[in-house]
Write an enzyme that holds these catalytic residues in place. Sequence first.
Site: not given
Length: 481
Positions: A176, A234
């Site tokens: 990201k 994550h």
Amino acid sequence: MSFDLVFFGGTGDLTWRKLMPALFQAFRHGKLPAAGRILSVARDELSDEQYRAWLKERFQEVDDAKRPNDEEFARFAELLHYRRMDLSQPADYARLKSWLQGRGADSAVLYLATSPHLFPMICEQLGAAGLNGPQVRVVLEKPLGHDLASAQEINRVVRSVFSETQAFRIDHYLGKPSVQNLMALRFGNALFEPLWRRESIANIQITLAESLGVGTRGEFYNQTGALRDMVQNHALQLLTMVAMEPPSSNDADAIRDEKLKVLRSLKPFTEDSVGRDVVRGQYRPGNAAGHPAVGFLQEQNVPADSRCETFVALRTEVQNWRWAGVPFYLRTGKRLASREAQIVVNFRPTPHNIFPGFNAPNKLVIKLQPEDGLELHLLAAKGANQQEALSPVSLDLDFDKAFAENRVGAYERLLLDALAGRLNLFVRSDEQEQAWRFVEPILQAWSKDQAGPRPYAAGTWGPAAASALVARDNFAWDEEQ
């Protein structure tokens, strides 16, 4: 650079929902090397043309911005090929090897977009077929294993066939843009480094919230749960990026060495501390976005007596000189009040306040979704008179606007890095196994806990105990401040 990219599980949801749209964006942006072939393999009997038609139809279900027009798809489709393959049959791997060796591309990237329980078998078959030469890279999609033992077994088999530099364990959150800018923020600028420590930071919060329920993934989710699905990978990867020491260089192993040190420094859980510092929840019927929402137990393919957690909040600490005493709060869940992923760095208040009643601490918000950006929250005087009330203001950097011409999605970035052989944004086996060691005591404690997950109404921020977890330290989750 010539390449061959092979998707095992070429008709699966991950391939057509995430990977192919990401590849198309790379193609559209002119970033995909021209001399390439993309091969999907699966059990279905399809020709190249049938697969291209099937994928074109699937593309109608992706976001408008990522959807090709007919002319674009026709050019992209020239790269696409399909082969039927039974992943248990050595003869099919021999045929795959023949196809790959037909032109001898500079690199061959084998993406295992299948269930993780198939990884060992696929890797063993690849090794037996000789598909593990130095030009070959294997990409392993998460979740890697169900617990520490299964993760270690997968890694054992992978290491018996491929070197560590050939194994790309993917975590799409690391691709990201905001996570990349977190690295740039910390290690490319001198501004924050003197403040990035216990003397200046009160607490750090990592939130990975989803407003949707499990939908059609009920069977998978019931076997996995939020801890395995989001925290073990994550959330912990984001924590390492926030807490790591400056690496000696931008080299992949230098970065991953520092991330591993953070994971090894996390305060270990005991059976008692799990009950005190971890909250698990499960959503019940409620209201989501103004509409009635069913509970987890009413979702498709979910047993009526399921004890699977759809929400986790936990408190931990990084036990080293930089972070001693600073609480790190992690939370993730389904059917929460909104869809957002962010890291909030809450700074300590000023040591002496000359503006009584106006001492809201500064905070840095790193936004991961639905938008990418940075917000620095400060206090400023409303007018020229310093005796007037202070007002919160923020410096807001929207990456989508600031870098509109160079935006690259997470999977697009990671696929391009895999093709180029860059390991910086991929997880090393020792990192992954250490993350499992951290969460394993939680799993063990839950297996003995007869109470099960705490209920929370769909459309809320989870069980009240999650707020109490943070309030115990005289803090509050970001949306509660």
